[in-house]
Motif scaffolding. Structure first.
Motif, PDB file in Angstrom:
ATOM      1  N   CYS A 196      31.772  26.499   8.211  1.00 59.44           N
ATOM      2  CA  CYS A 196      30.798  25.447   7.933  1.00 59.44           C
ATOM      3  C   CYS A 196      31.077  24.366   8.481  1.00 59.44           C
ATOM      4  O   CYS A 196      30.362  23.535   8.883  1.00 59.44           O
ATOM      5  N   GLY A 200      28.075  23.627   9.885  1.00 56.77           N
ATOM      6  CA  GLY A 200      27.264  23.167   8.803  1.00 56.77           C
ATOM      7  C   GLY A 200      26.682  24.079   8.016  1.00 56.77           C
ATOM      8  O   GLY A 200      27.123  25.434   7.963  1.00 56.77           O
ATOM      9  N   TYR A 201      25.870  23.804   7.086  1.00 59.34           N
ATOM     10  CA  TYR A 201      25.243  24.753   6.127  1.00 59.34           C
ATOM     11  C   TYR A 201      23.589  24.709   6.216  1.00 59.34           C
ATOM     12  O   TYR A 201      23.285  25.212   4.945  1.00 59.34           O
ATOM     13  N   ARG A 202      22.906  24.021   7.173  1.00 56.21           N
ATOM     14  CA  ARG A 202      21.582  24.033   6.958  1.00 56.21           C
ATOM     15  C   ARG A 202      20.932  25.489   7.007  1.00 56.21           C
ATOM     16  O   ARG A 202      20.218  25.871   6.235  1.00 56.21           O
ATOM     17  N   GLU A 203      21.664  26.379   7.755  1.00 57.49           N
ATOM     18  CA  GLU A 203      21.364  27.847   7.826  1.00 57.49           C
ATOM     19  C   GLU A 203      21.274  28.522   6.479  1.00 57.49           C
ATOM     20  O   GLU A 203      20.781  29.762   6.466  1.00 57.49           O
ATOM     21  N   TYR A 204      22.169  28.231   5.502  1.00 58.80           N
ATOM     22  CA  TYR A 204      22.049  28.727   4.454  1.00 58.80           C
ATOM     23  C   TYR A 204      20.917  28.503   3.679  1.00 58.80           C
ATOM     24  O   TYR A 204      20.876  29.319   2.472  1.00 58.80           O
ATOM     25  N   GLU A 205      20.322  27.230   3.703  1.00 60.36           N
ATOM     26  CA  GLU A 205      19.407  26.697   2.759  1.00 60.36           C
ATOM     27  C   GLU A 205      18.211  27.817   2.545  1.00 60.36           C
ATOM     28  O   GLU A 205      17.700  28.185   1.522  1.00 60.36           O
ATOM     29  N   ASN A 245      27.873  21.829  -1.577  1.00 54.94           N
ATOM     30  CA  ASN A 245      29.028  21.711  -0.672  1.00 54.94           C
ATOM     31  C   ASN A 245      30.511  21.211  -1.554  1.00 54.94           C
ATOM     32  O   ASN A 245      30.275  19.864  -1.724  1.00 54.94           O
ATOM     33  N   ARG A 253      26.651  18.713   6.461  1.00 47.69           N
ATOM     34  CA  ARG A 253      25.301  19.448   6.536  1.00 47.69           C
ATOM     35  C   ARG A 253      24.949  20.126   8.045  1.00 47.69           C
ATOM     36  O   ARG A 253      24.625  21.096   8.091  1.00 47.69           O
ATOM     37  N   ASP A 254      25.045  19.126   8.899  1.00 53.60           N
ATOM     38  CA  ASP A 254      24.823  19.418  10.209  1.00 53.60           C
ATOM     39  C   ASP A 254      26.045  20.120  11.104  1.00 53.60           C
ATOM     40  O   ASP A 254      25.832  20.537  12.373  1.00 53.60           O
ATOM     41  N   ARG A 257      28.352  19.220  15.896  1.00 49.56           N
ATOM     42  CA  ARG A 257      27.203  19.474  17.045  1.00 49.56           C
ATOM     43  C   ARG A 257      27.634  19.648  18.412  1.00 49.56           C
ATOM     44  O   ARG A 257      27.119  20.518  19.162  1.00 49.56           O
TER      45      ARG A 257
END
Length: 373
Positions: A196, A200-205, A245, A253-254, A257
């Protein structure tokens, strides 16, 4: 040492375990994804600090362990060519495929070299322009950016004797595969903090929402793990299914990049075969068309990746969290780190290796009674 001690403080760990005991009113089953987390749990006895009924399962978070036997057999075939210098991380040298290991190929005369990064393989390619230098690119999103940078560097330098045997895998599709399996018993996940850090962790949401399951991004020290477990159990007790987190000192979160842009440039998402899990859609990274010239399987077109064969090793069931190392009748006897039957005993992040190193006497005794630690 002060930084490490801060996250290994025994008194703080006890307080955190007591807090878990206060909020846990029923049994829960939680899986940690990362093999590094598995080793920390077993080494520090985190699971033994938890109240009865809180069960921890060990997931497919060891990059060496999930590399399928077929790709290892392809690696051996490439490494055995007289014009090839084959470069790999150390753990991969001893992982058995269906036709032996890279270390055995080296003993037979193959030029197999241990490296610490793909940039080491690039240096070897520069130094040996008459040889084909192949790097075994394995791992999760954590190591893939370094592989991508090596490809870009090879392109800048015009190195034509460098290629990759790619077996990079992605974590979120594997989580979904586990959740969709008929034998799935996982009620919450501890996500790998280092993955992560990159992604990040956006794709886990959406996974948490779709399956109604809490996911907590967690670090690797004892207090990280206990705090992650506390957050996960609190969500379960409250009927929530969100991404939290715990590892905020390293993860945003992101994510990173810049690293993500490099991955998108060099790689394309594709189906991937996992040891023990079979083929999972959109779970792997292959070289994008613009960089297909660095694909070792295209460069050595006579080498094929054979299908998986089934043997007595239960590493697949261990990677799915269905069984634990002591469930294997060969654990600690016919299967040891010196003579492994499967990847989970070889890797420094493998569950079997963790139990062998830290709990072998107890695990062996329990295996004789049919129980597991």
């Amino acid at each position: 040492m002060k930084y490490v001690d801060e996250f290994r403080d025994p008194a703080a760990a006890r307080r955190c375990a007591e807090a878990i005991a206060r909020i846990a009113t029923r049994p829960w089953t939680i899986m940690e994804i990362c093999g590094g987390q598995t080793h920390a749990i077993v080494r520090h006895g985190i699971d033994r600090m938890l109240p009865d009924g809180i069960a921890l399962l060990h997931g497919p978070g060891c990059p060496v362990c999930v590399t399928p036997a077929g790709i290892i057999d392809a690696a051996i075939a490439i490494a055995s060519r007289s014009d090839v210098i084959f470069c790999s991380f150390g753990d991969m040298l001893r992982v058995p495929g269906d036709g032996g290991s890279l270390l055995a190929a080296k003993a037979r005369g193959a030029d197999v070299r241990m490296v610490y990064s793909p940039l080491d393989a690039l240096a070897i390619a520069r130094a040996h322009p008459a040889c084909e230098v192949v790097f075994f690119a394995i791992g999760f999103e954590t190591t893939a950016p370094a592989t991508a940078m090596a490809v870009l560097q090879a392109e800048r330098e015009g190195l034509r004797n460098f290629s990759l045997l790619v077996s990079h895998v992605l974590v979120p599709p594997a989580i979904e595969a586990l959740l969709g399996a008929p034998d799935n018993g996982v009620q919450g996940f501890l996500a790998a903090g280092h993955v992560c850090t990159v992604m990040g962790y956006r794709e886990y949401e959406p996974i948490a929402r779709r399956y109604g399951i809490p996911i907590v991004v967690t670090g690797f020290e004892p207090l990280d793990l206990l705090q992650g477990l506390y957050l996960c159990i609190r969500q379960l007790e409250e009927g929530r299914a969100e991404v939290e987190n715990q590892y905020s000192r390293s993860v945003q979160r992101d994510g990173n990049r810049t690293a993500q842009e490099v991955l998108t440039r060099v790689f394309a998402v594709q189906p991937q075969r996992w040891r023990g899990l079979g083929e999972i859609p959109a779970s792997g990274l292959g070289l994008a068309p613009a960089y297909a010239g660095y694909d070792a399987l295209l460069r050595f077109a006579d080498v094929a990746v054979p299908p998986e064969r089934h043997d007595e090793c239960i590493s697949g069931e261990i990677l799915r969290g269905v069984k634990k190392p002591a469930d294997c009748p060969a654990f600690g006897t016919r299967c040891t780190p010196e003579h492994p039957l499967g990847a989970t005993m070889v890797s420094s992040e493998g569950a079997c290796a963790a139990y062998y190193r830290y709990r072998r006497p107890r695990a062996a005794a329990l295996a004789a009674t049919g129980r597991t630690p």
